[in-house]
Design an enzyme around this catalytic site. Structure first.
Site, short mmCIF file in Angstrom:
data_model
loop_
_atom_site.label_atom_id
_atom_site.label_comp_id
_atom_site.label_asym_id
_atom_site.label_seq_id
_atom_site.Cartn_x
_atom_site.Cartn_y
_atom_site.Cartn_z
N GLN A 106 0.83 -1.20 0.00
CA GLN A 106 0.00 0.00 0.00
C GLN A 106 0.87 1.26 0.00
O GLN A 106 0.59 2.23 -0.68
CB GLN A 106 -0.91 -0.04 1.24
CG GLN A 106 -2.09 0.89 1.17
CD GLN A 106 -3.14 0.43 0.15
OE1 GLN A 106 -3.25 -0.74 -0.13
NE2 GLN A 106 -3.86 1.38 -0.40
N VAL B 275 -5.00 8.08 -3.67
CA VAL B 275 -4.48 6.79 -3.20
C VAL B 275 -4.62 6.70 -1.68
O VAL B 275 -4.28 7.65 -0.97
CB VAL B 275 -2.99 6.62 -3.61
CG1 VAL B 275 -2.45 5.30 -3.09
CG2 VAL B 275 -2.85 6.68 -5.12
N SER C 217 -7.27 -0.27 4.49
CA SER C 217 -7.94 -1.30 3.69
C SER C 217 -8.13 -2.57 4.51
O SER C 217 -7.20 -3.05 5.17
CB SER C 217 -7.09 -1.62 2.45
OG SER C 217 -7.57 -2.82 1.86
N HIS D 76 -8.25 -5.43 3.49
CA HIS D 76 -7.38 -6.50 2.97
C HIS D 76 -6.09 -6.61 3.78
O HIS D 76 -5.47 -7.66 3.79
CB HIS D 76 -7.07 -6.25 1.50
CG HIS D 76 -8.22 -6.62 0.60
ND1 HIS D 76 -8.48 -7.91 0.23
CD2 HIS D 76 -9.18 -5.86 0.04
CE1 HIS D 76 -9.55 -7.94 -0.55
NE2 HIS D 76 -10.00 -6.71 -0.67
N GLU E 299 -20.20 -4.43 -2.84
CA GLU E 299 -19.15 -5.23 -3.47
C GLU E 299 -19.54 -6.71 -3.39
O GLU E 299 -19.23 -7.38 -2.40
CB GLU E 299 -17.80 -5.01 -2.75
CG GLU E 299 -17.22 -3.64 -2.98
CD GLU E 299 -15.76 -3.51 -2.53
OE1 GLU E 299 -15.16 -2.49 -2.83
OE2 GLU E 299 -15.24 -4.45 -1.88
ZN ZN Z 1 -12.00 -6.56 -1.42
#
Ligand code: ZN
Length: 283
Positions: free
Chosen positions: A158, A188, A194, A196, A251
């Site tokens: 990241q 960004v 995030s 993730h 999502e």
């Molecule tokens: Zn995702």
């Protein structure tokens, strides 16, 4: 006397009329502001929905950066959370119910113990094998052709994305590093916002339709996952119509591991992780 009485009544009527007029004006302006705010909201929702009609991963990436910048701005507004609330967020940090978002960034330096799902894709060791099994079972039932397209992301990755953006901005605009950093932050995400990076989230798509758009929900993989993911401890993290709560658009591909018990409770209630955590805290 009569004359004077009628004058008093007249002025009383005038005062009542004036008061009424004021009330009407106040109500009308309040209503007008509501309408304007609604129009603004709708326009933003439309813009965001319009941006969703993307059919390349590259376009989606651009969209995602913008989306994150939007949420980061929201996070900045929330930085003044009361200390007690902050402490509670910290308590949950290493728990399976941890929320990581722009409004609730990760602690620096957190790296989960990792396990491999498939090829280069890794998740928290507690759910890597389960995720693989879930995809295998979907395939075995001929329900769909699941494949993973994003799993654990490192802080460094990241950071690399962010630094690259700063350099690009400096080259494009001939500006100072401070100016470029501020501009890059609009597109960004700062590392740490995030989900993730927690290692508990996986983006799973269908091989027959490898795109991150809302149409992904029509694939066999997503239909099967929606039905069975909770049995494996996963939840659909950003369900439709919940972006006000999650801060993230719908999502259909993003699944989050919370463990079987929590996954069933959340899925059966039809709520988001945010609502579930809030409910547990309030019990
Ligand atoms: Zn995702």
């Amino acid at each position: 006397m009569k004359h004077s009485d009628s004058r008093t009544t007249d002025s009383f009527h005038k005062e009542v009329l004036l008061a009424l007029l004021l009330v009407i004006l106040t109500l009308a302006s309040g209503f007008a502001i509501q309408v304007l705010l609604q129009i603004q909201d709708n326009r933003r929702a439309e813009q965001r929905a319009g941006l969703l009609m993307l059919d390349t991963l590259e376009e989606f990436e651009t969209y995602a950066w913008n989306e994150r910048a939007y949420h980061r701005a929201a996070a900045e507004r929330l930085t003044s959370l009361p200390a007690k609330k902050q402490a509670r967020l910290d308590d949950l940090h290493l728990d399976l119910l941890t929320i990581v978002s722009a409004a609730s960034p990760m602690k620096d330096g957190y790296v989960p113990e990792l396990g491999t799902v498939v090829e280069e894709y890794q998740l928290d060791a507690r759910c890597a094998a389960i995720c693989w099994q879930m995809m295998q079972d979907c395939r075995a039932e001929n329900a769909g052709y699941p494949m993973i397209c994003s799993a654990y992301r490192t802080q460094e990755f990241q950071q690399e994305l962010f630094d690259n953006k700063v350099v690009r901005v400096m080259m494009e605009r001939y500006c100072t590093i401070e100016e470029a950093t501020a501009l890059a932050a609009e597109e960004v995400a700062y590392p740490g916002t995030s989900e993730h990076q927690l290692g508990l989230a996986a983006d799973i798509i269908d091989e027959t339709f490898p795109y991150l758009t809302e149409w992904q929900e029509t694939t066999g993989t997503q239909k099967w996952l929606k039905e069975h993911a909770a049995d494996y401890g996963f939840i659909l993290r950003y369900p439709p119509g919940s972006s006000d709560i999650t801060g993230i658009i719908y999502e259909p591909w993003h699944y989050r591991y919370v463990g079987e018990k929590f996954a069933h409770e959340i899925t059966n209630r039809g709520i988001t992780l945010e609502e579930y955590v809030a409910w547990r805290r309030g019990r």
